[in-house]
Design a protein around this motif. Structure first.
Motif, PDB file in Angstrom:
ATOM      1  N   VAL A1391      46.194  -4.252  25.002  1.00 27.11           N
ATOM      2  CA  VAL A1391      46.905  -4.684  26.204  1.00 27.11           C
ATOM      3  C   VAL A1391      47.955  -5.731  25.857  1.00 27.11           C
ATOM      4  N   SER A1392      47.542  -6.749  25.109  1.00 30.07           N
ATOM      5  CA  SER A1392      48.465  -7.863  24.895  1.00 30.07           C
ATOM      6  C   SER A1392      48.148  -8.538  23.574  1.00 30.07           C
ATOM      7  N   GLU A1393      49.160  -9.160  23.027  1.00 32.48           N
ATOM      8  CA  GLU A1393      48.998  -9.848  21.749  1.00 32.48           C
ATOM      9  C   GLU A1393      48.223 -11.151  21.937  1.00 32.48           C
ATOM     10  N   THR A1394      48.320 -11.726  23.130  1.00 34.96           N
ATOM     11  CA  THR A1394      47.617 -12.995  23.389  1.00 34.96           C
ATOM     12  C   THR A1394      46.566 -12.767  24.465  1.00 34.96           C
ATOM     13  N   ASP A1395      45.806 -13.816  24.757  1.00 33.73           N
ATOM     14  CA  ASP A1395      44.786 -13.704  25.799  1.00 33.73           C
ATOM     15  C   ASP A1395      45.366 -13.892  27.191  1.00 33.73           C
ATOM     16  N   VAL A1396      46.677 -13.930  27.325  1.00 32.81           N
ATOM     17  CA  VAL A1396      47.240 -14.074  28.671  1.00 32.81           C
ATOM     18  C   VAL A1396      48.345 -13.049  28.891  1.00 32.81           C
ATOM     19  N   LEU A1397      48.551 -12.736  30.194  1.00 35.76           N
ATOM     20  CA  LEU A1397      49.714 -11.938  30.607  1.00 35.76           C
ATOM     21  C   LEU A1397      50.553 -12.847  31.488  1.00 35.76           C
ATOM     22  N   ILE A1398      51.902 -12.676  31.434  1.00 38.29           N
ATOM     23  CA  ILE A1398      52.721 -13.560  32.261  1.00 38.29           C
ATOM     24  C   ILE A1398      53.685 -12.757  33.139  1.00 38.29           C
ATOM     25  N   ALA A1399      54.098 -13.400  34.223  1.00 38.04           N
ATOM     26  CA  ALA A1399      55.113 -12.822  35.113  1.00 38.04           C
ATOM     27  C   ALA A1399      55.934 -13.979  35.662  1.00 38.04           C
ATOM     28  N   GLY A1400      57.205 -13.718  35.952  1.00 35.61           N
ATOM     29  CA  GLY A1400      58.072 -14.789  36.444  1.00 35.61           C
ATOM     30  C   GLY A1400      57.899 -15.017  37.935  1.00 35.61           C
ATOM     31  N   LEU A1401      58.216 -16.238  38.355  1.00 34.12           N
ATOM     32  CA  LEU A1401      58.181 -16.569  39.788  1.00 34.12           C
ATOM     33  C   LEU A1401      59.602 -16.915  40.223  1.00 34.12           C
ATOM     34  N   SER A1402      59.935 -16.564  41.454  1.00 33.22           N
ATOM     35  CA  SER A1402      61.305 -16.830  41.913  1.00 33.22           C
ATOM     36  C   SER A1402      61.567 -18.329  42.028  1.00 33.22           C
ATOM     37  N   SER A1403      60.483 -19.139  42.122  1.00 33.07           N
ATOM     38  CA  SER A1403      60.681 -20.567  42.329  1.00 33.07           C
ATOM     39  C   SER A1403      61.012 -21.298  41.030  1.00 33.07           C
ATOM     40  N   GLY A1404      61.222 -20.556  39.949  1.00 34.98           N
ATOM     41  CA  GLY A1404      61.583 -21.216  38.691  1.00 34.98           C
ATOM     42  C   GLY A1404      60.360 -21.583  37.880  1.00 34.98           C
ATOM     43  N   GLY A1405      59.469 -20.666  37.729  1.00 31.71           N
ATOM     44  CA  GLY A1405      58.273 -20.906  36.936  1.00 31.71           C
ATOM     45  C   GLY A1405      57.642 -19.577  36.592  1.00 31.71           C
ATOM     46  N   VAL A1406      56.466 -19.631  35.984  1.00 38.26           N
ATOM     47  CA  VAL A1406      55.785 -18.386  35.637  1.00 38.26           C
ATOM     48  C   VAL A1406      54.334 -18.477  36.101  1.00 38.26           C
ATOM     49  N   VAL A1407      53.726 -17.293  36.184  1.00 35.07           N
ATOM     50  CA  VAL A1407      52.292 -17.243  36.463  1.00 35.07           C
ATOM     51  C   VAL A1407      51.632 -16.588  35.257  1.00 35.07           C
ATOM     52  N   THR A1408      50.499 -17.154  34.812  1.00 31.14           N
ATOM     53  CA  THR A1408      49.757 -16.520  33.714  1.00 31.14           C
ATOM     54  C   THR A1408      48.382 -16.123  34.226  1.00 31.14           C
ATOM     55  N   VAL A1409      47.882 -15.021  33.691  1.00 30.21           N
ATOM     56  CA  VAL A1409      46.500 -14.619  33.961  1.00 30.21           C
ATOM     57  C   VAL A1409      45.834 -14.460  32.619  1.00 30.21           C
ATOM     58  N   ASP A1410      44.735 -15.192  32.407  1.00 31.23           N
ATOM     59  CA  ASP A1410      44.071 -15.001  31.110  1.00 31.23           C
ATOM     60  C   ASP A1410      43.032 -13.889  31.243  1.00 31.23           C
ATOM     61  N   MET A1411      42.448 -13.521  30.122  1.00 32.74           N
ATOM     62  CA  MET A1411      41.577 -12.348  30.121  1.00 32.74           C
ATOM     63  C   MET A1411      40.261 -12.588  30.867  1.00 32.74           C
ATOM     64  N   GLY A1412      39.993 -13.824  31.199  1.00 27.52           N
ATOM     65  CA  GLY A1412      38.799 -14.098  32.017  1.00 27.52           C
ATOM     66  C   GLY A1412      39.122 -14.057  33.506  1.00 27.52           C
ATOM     67  N   GLY A1413      40.374 -13.690  33.855  1.00 25.56           N
ATOM     68  CA  GLY A1413      40.740 -13.594  35.268  1.00 25.56           C
ATOM     69  C   GLY A1413      41.135 -14.931  35.876  1.00 25.56           C
ATOM     70  N   TYR A1414      41.542 -15.882  35.029  1.00 19.73           N
ATOM     71  CA  TYR A1414      41.935 -17.195  35.550  1.00 19.73           C
ATOM     72  C   TYR A1414      43.439 -17.217  35.709  1.00 19.73           C
ATOM     73  N   ILE A1415      43.907 -17.468  36.928  1.00 17.84           N
ATOM     74  CA  ILE A1415      45.352 -17.484  37.197  1.00 17.84           C
ATOM     75  C   ILE A1415      45.841 -18.920  37.159  1.00 17.84           C
ATOM     76  N   ARG A1416      46.960 -19.137  36.479  1.00 15.71           N
ATOM     77  CA  ARG A1416      47.557 -20.477  36.474  1.00 15.71           C
ATOM     78  C   ARG A1416      49.028 -20.351  36.843  1.00 15.71           C
ATOM     79  N   LEU A1417      49.487 -21.284  37.667  1.00 14.00           N
ATOM     80  CA  LEU A1417      50.909 -21.321  38.015  1.00 14.00           C
ATOM     81  C   LEU A1417      51.554 -22.436  37.208  1.00 14.00           C
ATOM     82  N   TRP A1418      52.684 -22.138  36.594  1.00 12.63           N
ATOM     83  CA  TRP A1418      53.370 -23.123  35.752  1.00 12.63           C
ATOM     84  C   TRP A1418      54.762 -23.374  36.291  1.00 12.63           C
ATOM     85  N   GLU A1419      55.177 -24.607  36.200  1.00  9.96           N
ATOM     86  CA  GLU A1419      56.533 -24.970  36.614  1.00  9.96           C
ATOM     87  C   GLU A1419      57.278 -25.281  35.325  1.00  9.96           C
ATOM     88  N   THR A1420      58.313 -24.490  35.012  1.00 10.20           N
ATOM     89  CA  THR A1420      58.995 -24.702  33.721  1.00 10.20           C
ATOM     90  C   THR A1420      60.413 -25.212  33.906  1.00 10.20           C
TER      91      THR A1420
END
Length: 1724
Positions: A1391-1420
């Motif tokens: 599925v992925s090279e790392t333990d997380v998948l990422i997607a962009g957010l329109s608000s200027g950040g990204v969301v990551t989901v790790d393989m344990g189903g933990y969602i984190r919102l990041w402001e970059t």
């Protein structure tokens, strides 16, 4: 052997004598013949009575006082009166009660023309006049009152308060021989007559309840046991009473009565049968021989109401033994047919009853008014059971007073009123309350206009004199001793006078004291003798329906039927929870609901029921029971869809004065007293407007309202606003613990020696027609507030000054209730932590109840914005969310204090006024109350942190990732789009169009889960904004995450999993996660052989909220998910999906190494297939009409251009252009062609492009990412055909060449399995922020540059590499390691090279989901980060470290002259004031600080160095260390003390710590039980304390005991001892617990629960006695803790847990029902 005694009256010349048997008594002529009893002697005296009379005569001749002792009933009094009648003796009678005091027996003061005189009372009058003092009910007098009489009884002597001395006749006569009478009179000596005797009547205590006799008092009496008459005597008496009844039946009845009075029956706990009432009962039976004996017994002895199951069985056994069990065989009277007055004027009426087919006419007492024909009242709906009850009451009325027993709200008062009207009686209602004294019942003291004291008869006495029907409402409330005074009165009683008492059913097995709000066992042997009892049974369903139809004719039929179905199902169940709910749905409450439904038929029944039961504040068990019953009765709460959108505004229409709230209109009142109309600051919000609309509906129906809610939810504000809108004047009463019945109605005061009464707000409101607002109604004792019942129900109430409130005109000395009068009552909800009484439980059903709750989040937010217009929205949202969570915790019982809107409003007001203070500081204004409770503090901080309120954070706790410089941007080549004439370079691609093949729909279940979203910036500030967990199982694998930009900056997140296939969706700020499980639609994933890989594409308008799921591995299908159903679209499998333009509702599919692309147009339902001359490696949609294609072998790039909107006719117009990728300098060999991993589908804004390239530039562009560079910019692509420049930020090393090293966290999780290329590239471009973000495994991150040498990098799932083209920086943000990872590591690696998948957010950040189903919102984005950091610091508050300075400005009285610099002090000493020196403080004219008139500020620097506030507040490290060491030492000492090793201590702590918080909660609840039990009561008749209002006149006359004070009330005598509650904890110690503990931790959880019980109940042994038993297959009573040997310390508790474990490991699994056996043992 007894001799037979004859009673003879002999006339001799020396005077009349009486002879009983052989004893003779000479009669003296009485001086006051009116005081001699008459009509007590019957013609035929039973032998037993004659024997008793002979004995009394003997004692009389001996000059001894007698005590007649025996069971309750009139026999003892009757014998005493017969003797006095025989001997023509004058009587002084006093019925003793707990309120009898010394003054009632000796002397009382009265005021005559301004002087206080002593008036002799009964004992003194009897002694001086030679009368017989009859004292009835000695066991009821309080201790130490009767010893007043000891000397009078023994020596016939007594010292009086007025200075006189009573002396026995012998001594007086001796003195008279030596002195004259005048001398004795001057010495104030008074002779006690030799004829003075005392006859005391009492019950044997302890068998009956009461005070035992004081030994000195007892020894002064001669006792005689007056038991019931012997069987034979009684039988003869009964035969004469009932000549029409079969002799056998009479003897059966008497046999039953005798059996139930036997010693054996009292050991069974059965109260004595009232034998004396058999006589009146037989009078009834004589007129109605067809009456069932069992029914008659029920009236005399209502055993179904007063006894438990065993008692009832015993009585029914006796009934059948004597063949009296005949209720089914005998007909009951069915109805009163007619009533007519008799010819003679004796106050009687002829009543005709219908029994079976017969009509029986008989005479009964009747009132002074004209009788009314039955069934002729408009507001009494006759039902069969009620007409039968009234007919039975007629029978009882013929002979005796009655009592109606029935639950509250079942119609007792209405039946009583109907009964009275039929017989022409005037009713005299007397509402009884707990503190009522015997004196209150009979007489009231008052002052005449000249100041003389006098007594006025109470309503009870006037009723007796005038022949009314006395209605005693609530005899279950009043003390038994108080009622005892009713048993006899001396003055002439009107023959028609009767007492009709109303009471709630006695609580079987309850305590007899009235302090318990839940009810008591009030019906004992004494009361049984006073009345005949009738039970008001609840109406049957059909009858209740008839009643509702009759009283509310317009009610919707179906609604009424549903309501009754629910009520009767609740009433019939055996479940006590359901029965308690049924008590809230009394007939009275049902009528109220139906009145409202007939007016507003569209209303929901479920809401009406929830309102009546106050379901918002029910415990969870009761609430779920109610919801279940509602659904069983098919009553569903139809949420009004318009409710959220409805406009709950209120408006006035001034010309006609109409107020409209929501959809309800009411006329506005025009009052005379404008100043009493409340005016309050009120911000309208939908929820409060809904409550007011609801209130207005009830208000217009004429109801009195009760608002119940937690503190601070705005009850007062709502009521004040409501009255303000209606323009209604208000009277206000605040109740409290010390509120008495007197303070509720009248306030007595003394003016010029005359007592006057001030009207209370209640009386004023009744008079003037104002609205009475009663606040804190739950704080007053319910026995006080219950007097409101008659006022609300019948509009009547008697006041202390003799006036009476009535609802219709009538008699004099009344207050007419104004038609506009209403009550609005406010109370806190019942239960802990509110320490009030259960007002709702006691009086809830006479009011229309409204639950007031904190406003919903949206309404609360809108309201707070009005309080704090300048407070940032983000702050308000955080507050609303945090407080919302705390309230739900309070509802669940996790915390005790229900945080309310009031607290939030106060916080917002503070922030509005002082905006620079941080939120984290200001919330402490509310939470500092809990700062000393460690567990509570932890819960609060956790909740506040969860919602991002950084309480406890320091402003410098900023943990942003380290920034590294980016390499210089270089132009590395050109992309040239070839358009030459060469046919190879420009190709036309044929297109085919065909409709898509759709199957479906398949309907799916959408499940909602609460989203436990945690804000991440609680204690420190980092790029991570928030995180939460998806509810998925641990073997599932996340395979895709994508976002869709919605309105209001709310991104929707979609996450797909593939083992099993599921789709999760949630809002970025939402509180619910929606999940659709798709394992029924997708093929089975068996043992990981077929490993699906699903991607998600959210569609756009008009298909918002719908997504396409695409599975790459399978052969045929695509899926379109629409809300809750799925359509299956067949296509050839193995394709990949491009979703960049999914928001335009089209998707592109291609197959690796295939030569076709397929465009799926979702709206049109068509597929356009484009055939290509090349084999594809990948496709990038760089614009809607331009796509970049990569050829598979050569990585050569092609640009496909197509028409914007493709239709079937346009086939064949797609063109393919080759792109040549040329390096800048071709001289240095060929550079490798870049293979894009990500290519943006839109361009960077021009300012971002200019910033990235450090030159002002406007051009089309695309941003590209590959393995060799951080980012590449292709300027001019894809719109310009000229060569497009490629600018690169080159990496030091190509990512693809980096080996997957064995270091890093993911290797630990994965075992290093990397075979094929992963399917997800994890790279996104954020065009607005000018950033490229990708997720990298730790081994591809330059950790040496990121972390200092001595810091070990944390274990992470991945790093987010953020390349910022504005600041030319790159940073690596660590993503925390996932909590759990699926064991399918091989599959994960694909599925992925790392333990997380990422997607962009329109608000200027990204969301990551790790393989344990933990969602984190990041402001970059840099800008957004800076803004957030500022907001975060503002929330903490600015501490600039400067010391606070207190400045007092005062006018020095000296004028300012002219500004000057002032002298400079060479030694720079501090100067304050003086108009001389420069750099001083608080002076004038010179330069300095804090003064006036100086030219400028000048700081001479007297404070040089300032330590920061945080540093000063911090506790030094050595102090902390000392505290830690002290705690450790104490812990070891404690272990040593209880001989416990440290290892054991730690083992126990493991269990104990897991339940620490729960132990705390449980102990809080136990404490509250204790606090409630210990509440102190008023002690009356005290010599010091607070003045008792009821005794003001006694105070005027000079009495001493006129005070009351709070104290512990001694338990009522004879009431059972309060034993500790018995608890049994049943633990499962079967083998299965041990066996499956590894799976679900069940054994450990059970042990923690037992540990919690043992710890929580420590030190509560006096309240709870508990034991713990285990059950398994071997038995159900394995002893773990004995009730008499509970563990006292941690060692003993650990031992219990160890014994459990030993049992556990050796037991079989259980097969029996252990709890039944355990509870059976406990009961026995």
């Amino acid at each position: 052997m007894w001799r037979t005694c004859e009673v003879k009256l002999l006339n001799t010349s020396s005077g009349d004598t009486v002879k009983i048997g052989d004893i003779t008594y000479k009669i003296k002529t009485p001086r006051n013949p009116e005081l001699v009893p008459v009509k007590h002697i019957s013609d035929s005296l039973p032998q037993a009575v004659a024997q008793h009379l002979r004995w009394i005569m003997q004692k009389d001749l001996l000059g001894q006082d007698v005590f007649l002792i025996g069971p309750p009933g009139p026999l003892r009094r009757s014998i005493a009166m017969q003797y006095l009648e025989l001997t023509k003796r004058e009587v002084e009678y006093v019925a003793l009660s707990r309120d009898t005091t010394e003054t009632d027996l000796k002397q009382r003061r009265e005021i005559r023309s301004g002087t206080a005189f002593y008036i002799d009372q009964c004992a003194v009058r009897a002694a001086t006049q030679g009368r017989v003092l009859v004292l009835e009910g000695l066991e009821k007098a309080e201790r130490n009152v009767l010893p007043v009489l000891n000397n009078l009884l023994e020596n016939r002597e007594m010292q009086l308060e007025d200075g006189r001395f009573l002396m026995s006749s012998e001594r007086y006569d001796k003195l008279l021989q030596e002195h004259t009478k005048e001398e004795l009179d001057t010495w104030k000596i008074v002779r006690v007559s030799e004829d003075f005797r005392v006859i005391a009547l009492g019950l044997p205590v302890p068998k009956y309840k009461g005070n035992p006799l004081d030994p000195p008092l007892r020894s002064r009496f001669q006792a005689r046991d007056i038991y019931y008459l012997p069987f034979k005597d009684q039988l003869e008496l009964l035969y004469t009473a009932g000549p029409n009844i079969a002799a056998e039946r009479v003897s059966q009845l008497l046999s039953l009565a005798t059996t139930l009075c036997s010693q054996e029956s009292s050991t069974l706990g059965l109260p004595d049968f009232p034998v004396d009432n058999l006589l009146p009962a037989l009078h009834v039976l004589n007129v109605f021989p067809m009456l069932s004996s069992q029914q008659l017994v029920q009236r005399l002895y209502p055993y179904t109401s007063i006894l438990g199951k065993d008692g009832r069985t015993a009585v029914e056994g006796v009934l059948s033994r004597f063949e009296l069990f005949d209720a089914r065989r005998q007909p009951a009277p069915s109805a009163v047919l007619s009533v007519s007055t008799t010819k003679d004027a004796g106050g009687h009426a002829n009543v005709t009853l219908g029994i079976a087919d017969k009509e029986v006419t008989f005479q009964v007492p009747s009132g002074t008014n004209e009788p009314r024909p039955p069934n002729s009242s408009s507001n009494f709906i006759n039902t069969p059971s009620h007409s039968q009850l009234i007919a039975e009451m007629m029978q009882s009325h013929m002979v005796k007073d009655m009592c109606l027993i029935g639950a509250k709200g079942c119609g007792k008062s209405v039946i009583a009123r109907e009964f009275a009207e039929i017989l022409g009686y005037s009713i005299e209602p007397v509402m009884l309350y707990q503190d009522m004294t015997a004196r209150d019942l009979l007489q009231q003291r008052y002052t005449l206009p000249n100041g003389d004291t006098s007594w006025r008869p109470s309503p009870l006495v006037t009723a007796a004199i005038e022949g009314k029907l006395l209605l005693l409402d609530g005899i279950h409330r009043v003390n038994l001793g108080t009622l005892a005074v009713l048993s006899r009165s001396i003055f002439p009683i009107h023959p028609s006078f009767r007492v009709l008492a109303l009471a709630e059913p006695p609580v079987v097995g309850a305590n007899t004291s009235a302090t318990n709000s839940k009810g008591q066992q009030w019906l004992g042997p004494e009361l049984l003798t006073m009345f005949l009892y009738h039970t008001v049974t609840p109406l049957s369903k059909a009858e209740e329906m008839g009643l509702i139809d009759g009283l509310t004719p317009n009610v919707p039929k179906e609604a009424a039927e549903q309501l009754l179905h629910l009520t009767h199902s609740l009433r019939k169940t055996n479940d006590p929870t359901a029965q308690s709910l049924a008590s809230s749905l009394s007939t009275r409450q049902l009528l109220r609901i139906c009145r409202r439904l007939s007016q507003y038929p569209e209303e929901s029944i479920a809401r009406a029921v929830n309102k009546a039961c106050l379901s918002r504040f029910l415990p969870s068990l009761a609430r779920s029971s109610l919801e279940k019953s509602l659904s069983n009765s098919s009553i569903v709460d139809t949420a009004d869809p318009a409710e959220h959108t409805r406009d709950y505004s209120c408006e006035f229409q001034s010309p006609d004065g109409v107020l409209t709230i929501g959809s309800v209109s009411a006329p506005v009142y025009n009052p005379s007293e404008k100043m009493k109309i409340p005016d309050v600051l009120f911000y309208d919000n939908p929820q409060h407007m809904m409550v007011m609309e609801d209130m207005l509906k009830d208000f217009l129906l004429g109801e009195h309202l009760l608002l119940v809610g937690n503190q601070g939810v705005g009850k007062n504000k709502i009521v004040d606003r409501f009255l303000h809108l209606l323009n209604r004047p208000r009277e206000y009463l605040q109740l409290h613990r010390d509120t008495t019945v007197q303070t509720l109605t009248l306030q007595p005061s003394v003016r010029d020696g005359i007592i006057t009464y001030e009207d209370s707000p209640l009386v004023k409101a009744v008079k003037m027609g104002h609205i009475l607002v009663i606040d804190e109604a739950d704080k007053a004792p319910t026995n006080v507030t219950c007097i409101l019942k008659t006022l609300v129900e019948s509009g009547e109430m008697i006041l202390a000054d003799g006036r009476r409130i009535i609802s219709a005109r009538g008699r004099p000395n009344t207050i007419l209730m104004h038609p506009d009068f209403r009550m609005l009552v406010l109370a806190n909800r019942p239960g802990f932590p509110f320490l009030g009484n259960d007002f709702f439980g006691a009086l809830g059903d006479i009011f229309s109840c409204h639950a007031v709750d904190n406003p919903k989040p949206q309404a609360e937010l809108a309201m707070l914005k009005q309080y704090g217009p300048d407070v940032p929205d983000a702050t308000l949202q955080k507050l609303v969310a945090a407080f919302g969570e705390l309230r739900s915790m309070a509802d669940q019982g996790t915390i005790t204090y229900p945080y309310s809107t009031r607290e939030v409003v106060n916080i917002v007001k503070h922030l509005q006024k002082f905006p620079e203070e941080g939120l984290a500081n200001v919330v402490r204004n509310v939470f500092d109350f809990d700062s000393y409770n460690k567990d509570m503090r932890e819960v609060l901080i956790e909740a506040l942190h969860k919602h991002g309120i950084p309480i406890g954070a320091k402003p410098n706790a900023v943990k942003l990732a380290k920034e590294l410089p980016l390499p210089e941007v270089k132009m590395t080549g050109y992309w040239t789009i070839n358009q030459g004439g060469n046919a190879r370079r420009k190709l036309l691609c044929p297109t085919e169009t065909h409709p898509i093949d759709i199957k479906g729909p398949v309907f799916l279940r959408v499940q909602g889960y609460p989203c436990n979203r945690q804000e991440s910036r609680a204690l420190s500030f980092s790029e991570e904004k928030a995180h939460w967990q998806i509810p998925m199982n641990e073997v599932n694998i996340i395979c895709d995450v994508t976002t869709k930009d919605e309105e209001q900056e709310q991104n929707t997140l979609y996450v797909a999993t593939c083992n099993p296939v599921s789709l999760y969706s949630m809002k970025e700020q939402g509180d619910t996660i929606h999940c659709i499980e798709l394992y029924d639609v997708f093929p089975r994933t068996i043992s990981g052989v077929w490993q699906p890989f699903v991607t998600v594409a959210p569609l756009g308008n008009p298909l918002d909220g719908q997504v396409v799921l695409h599975e790459e591995q399978s052969s045929v299908n695509r899926y379109i998910v629409l809300y809750n159903s799925i359509f299956i679209v067949s296509m050839q499998g193995g394709h990949k999906m491009c979703r960049d333009f999914a928001h335009k509702n089209w998707l592109l599919f291609y197959k690796e190494n295939g030569n076709q692309v397929e465009v799926l147009d979702v709206l049109e339902g068509r597929v356009h297939s484009i055939s290509l001359p090349i084999n594809l490696k990948s496709v990038f949609l760089v614009a809607e009409d331009r796509w970049l294609l990569l050829e598979s072998e050569t990585n050569k790039k092609f640009l496909l251009t197509k028409p914007m909107h493709m239709t079937a006719e346009d086939s064949g117009v797609c063109q393919l252009h080759s792109i040549s990728d040329d390096p800048v300098s071709s001289g240095h060999g060929t550079t490798e062609v870049s293979v894009p991993q990500m290519l943006s589908s839109d361009q960077l804004p021009n300012e971002n492009l200019s910033a990235a390239l450090d030159q002002k530039i406007v051009s089309p562009n695309r941003i590209l990412a590959d393995t060799g560079s951080f980012a590449q910019l292709i300027v001019g692509f894809p719109d310009l055909m000229s060569p497009n420049e490629v600018y690169s930020f080159k990496r030091p090393a190509d990512l693809s060449t980096m080996k997957s090293g064995e270091s890093g966290a993911h290797m630990f999780l994965r075992g290093g399995l990397r075979t094929s290329t992963p399917k997800q590239h994890n790279c996104v471009s954020l065009l607005s922020a000018n950033q490229v973000v990708r997720a990298l495994p730790p081994n591809k991150v330059p950790l040496k540059d990121v972390y200092p040498k001595d810091v070990t990098p944390p274990l992470t799932a991945a790093y987010l590499e953020v390349t910022d083209l504005n600041s030319k920086k790159v940073k690596y943000i660590p993503v925390p390691r996932s909590m759990s990872v699926s064991p399918y590591t091989n599959w994960l690696a694909k599925v992925s090279e790392t333990d997380v998948l990422i997607a962009g957010l329109s608000s200027g950040g990204v969301v990551t989901v790790d393989m344990g189903g933990y969602i984190r919102l990041w402001e970059t984005g840099l800008d957004t980060l800076q803004r957030s950091l500022m907001e975060w610091r503002n929330m903490i508050g600015s501490e600039d470290g400067r010391p606070l300075q207190i400045t007092i400005q005062r006018d020095s009285g000296m004028d300012v002259t002219a500004p000057k610099h002032g002298k400079v002090d060479p030694v720079n000493a501090p100067h304050v004031g003086g108009n001389q020196w420069a750099g001083g403080t608080g002076g004038r004219d010179t330069a300095g600080l804090g003064g006036k008139g100086g030219p400028y500020r000048l700081d001479a620097g007297h404070k040089v160095y300032q330590v920061s506030q945080a540093e000063k507040d911090a506790v030094p490290e050595e102090v902390r260390r000392a505290a830690r060491e002290m705690a450790e030492k104490a812990f070891k000492e404690r272990l040593k003390e209880i001989d416990m090793s440290e290892y054991d201590g730690e083992t126990y702590e493991r269990f104990s710590n897991a339940v620490k918080r729960q132990v705390q909660s449980l102990r809080i609840i136990l404490d509250s039980l204790q606090a409630k039990g210990k509440e102190r009561q008023w002690l009356k008749n005290q010599a010091l304390g607070e003045l008792d209002d009821a005794k003001i006149i006694d105070g005027l006359t000079g009495e001493k005991a006129i005070y009351k004070r709070r104290g512990e009330l001694d338990p009522e005598l004879g009431s059972p001892q309060q034993k500790p509650k018995r608890l049994r904890v049943l633990a499962d110690v079967s083998g299965s617990m041990y066996r499956f503990n590894g799976v679900d931790g069940r054994l450990e959880r059970s042990m923690e629960a037992v540990c919690m019980v043992m710890e929580a109940l420590e030190n509560y042994e006096h309240k709870f006695k508990y034991d713990i038993v285990g059950h398994s297959g071997d038995g159900f009573d394995i002893e773990l803790v004995r009730a008499d040997k509970v563990p006292k310390n941690n060692k003993q508790r650990l031992k219990v847990l160890r014994v459990w474990i030993q049992y556990q490991s050796s037991r079989r699994q259980h097969e029996i029902k252990p709890w039944k056996m355990a509870s059976y043992q406990l009961l026995n």
